[in-house]
Scaffold this motif. Structure first.
Motif, mmCIF file in Angstrom:
data_model
loop_
_atom_site.group_PDB
_atom_site.id
_atom_site.type_symbol
_atom_site.label_atom_id
_atom_site.label_comp_id
_atom_site.label_asym_id
_atom_site.label_seq_id
_atom_site.Cartn_x
_atom_site.Cartn_y
_atom_site.Cartn_z
ATOM 1 N N UNK A 218 -23.659 -4.224 20.926
ATOM 2 C CA UNK A 218 -23.910 -4.401 22.365
ATOM 3 C C UNK A 218 -22.950 -5.386 23.005
ATOM 4 N N UNK A 219 -22.440 -6.342 22.212
ATOM 5 C CA UNK A 219 -21.485 -7.330 22.754
ATOM 6 C C UNK A 219 -20.228 -6.642 23.290
ATOM 7 N N UNK A 220 -19.927 -5.440 22.761
ATOM 8 C CA UNK A 220 -18.732 -4.707 23.195
ATOM 9 C C UNK A 220 -18.961 -3.967 24.516
ATOM 10 N N UNK A 221 -20.198 -3.927 24.986
ATOM 11 C CA UNK A 221 -20.502 -3.227 26.241
ATOM 12 C C UNK A 221 -20.484 -4.173 27.437
ATOM 13 N N UNK A 222 -20.356 -5.476 27.140
ATOM 14 C CA UNK A 222 -20.357 -6.472 28.221
ATOM 15 C C UNK A 222 -18.981 -6.525 28.886
ATOM 16 N N UNK A 223 -18.973 -6.930 30.157
ATOM 17 C CA UNK A 223 -17.703 -7.200 30.837
ATOM 18 C C UNK A 223 -17.511 -8.709 30.893
ATOM 19 N N UNK A 224 -16.379 -9.158 30.340
ATOM 20 C CA UNK A 224 -16.072 -10.586 30.342
ATOM 21 C C UNK A 224 -14.873 -10.822 31.253
#
Length: 365
Positions: A25-31
């Motif tokens: 799920x960390x890869x679905x976040x926008x940073x």
């Protein structure tokens, strides 16, 4: 027309291991931008602190983008000048690989090789170190192709006695087996994200001692995989390339979960799963590759392909039942197969399902 890729309900390859949904799920976040934002640097600092606890070290821990091989190359090129000497302590393809890589980097290598399924004895290593006077001694803690967990604890003292750095690959052991970086005198400890940490193969890490930094500074290697820019990169808020924020964020989740479980509890879970795996294989009449029980790794089990089977036939039969295991490399290719029970796969229930399938496949022939 593109073919659909197969997925497997019983994933027991020895890495990249199954990645829990929470980490994905960390890869679905926008940073924001990883090389500019304060949030990102604070995240790196937290990850480094958590890694220090896992690796039992007070040394600097660096976190780079790239699969584990990138930091194996980077460590060697960062601390060897052309003509320097490297002593590789080996009982498999990765142990030998250090020597081969050093030669490609212009150093002179000598390899202390163990007989199949064994590890070189300490006196042989000491004698080679005293004769050869290496600048660097290398070893692999978990030699995955042979399912071996090697007794590297005694090498730090040998390295110090000849004034060499000790570089240890604990890519496939840290978190699933006890790793004592400082107590064992490891100057450069190397780690990857896709094994016990159960992440994608996109980060490589190094625990680097003050002695090693002195050498690295003198060598002053400047390639993409160089370690030197990472010594003060986070502190100075200036990195040599745009980092992988998503992966570093997933790493924090993984490390928090591992330390939340407790290192001892994780070691016990891995050992229990590995022991169960070995017992089931032995009951099927399958021979393990390591010659001694104490050399069997808690993170991966390597066994001989059973009589009357080729590795290709066995692999196809298992995959037909939704199970993926690993083959092996080099001299062990076609002879050895491997069950990966590290990180998310160090689960007795999962290994039970896998062993049941293996038993069924062997009985059906």
């Amino acid at each position: 027309e593109m073919k659909e890729m197969k997925t497997y309900s019983i994933g027991l390859v020895p890495g990249p291991v199954s990645v829990p949904e929470e980490f994905r799920r960390a890869y679905l976040e926008d940073y924001g931008s990883a090389d500019l934002e304060e949030d990102f640097f604070r995240l790196c600092e937290e990850d480094s602190e958590l890694l220090r606890l896992v690796l039992k070290t007070g040394n600097t821990v660096t976190i780079q983008s790239g699969e584990a091989m990138s930091v194996l190359w980077g460590a060697l090129k960062s601390c060897l000048l052309p003509g320097d000497r490297l002593l590789a302590v080996s009982n498999g393809i990765f142990g030998r690989g250090f020597g081969e890589m050093a030669e490609m980097a212009g150093a002179t290598a000598r390899i202390v090789e163990a007989p199949d399924g064994e590890f070189p004895d300490r006196e042989t290593i000491r004698q080679a170190a005293e004769e050869f006077r290496p600048h660097v001694i290398t070893a692999v803690h978990c030699e995955t192709p042979g399912g071996m967990l090697n007794p590297v604890a005694g090498l730090g003292e040998i390295a110090r006695s000849v004034d060499a750095l000790l570089c240890v690959d604990y890519v496939a052991s840290a978190g699933g087996a006890d790793v004592r970086t400082d107590e064992w005198g490891i100057d450069i400890g190397l780690l990857g994200s896709q094994k016990v940490l159960s992440l994608l193969p996109d980060l490589s890490m190094a625990a680097v001692s003050p002695r090693a930094w002195e050498v690295i500074e003198r060598v002053n290697y400047a390639g993409y995989d160089a370690l030197l820019p990472w010594r003060d990169g986070i502190k100075n808020r200036y990195l040599p390339y745009t980092h992988n924020w998503h992966a570093v964020s997933a790493l924090r989740l993984s490390l928090r979960r591992l330390l939340g479980e407790g290192l001892e509890a994780s070691f016990e879970r891995h050992e229990k799963t590995a022991r169960y795996c070995r017992e089931r294989l032995s009951a099927m009449g399958i021979t393990l590759y390591p010659k001694r029980e104490e050399l069997c790794s808690p993170t991966v089990t390597a066994a001989m392909v059973p009589e009357g089977w080729t590795w290709k036939e066995l692999d196809e039969a298992l995959r037909g039942h939704g199970m993926a295991v690993g083959g092996s490399y080099g001299a062990l290719a076609g002879k050895v197969f491997r069950i990966g029970h590290m990180g998310s796969q160090a689960d007795v229930e999962l290994v039970t399902r896998g062993m049941d399938v293996l038993e069924e496949v062997l009985a059906a022939k």
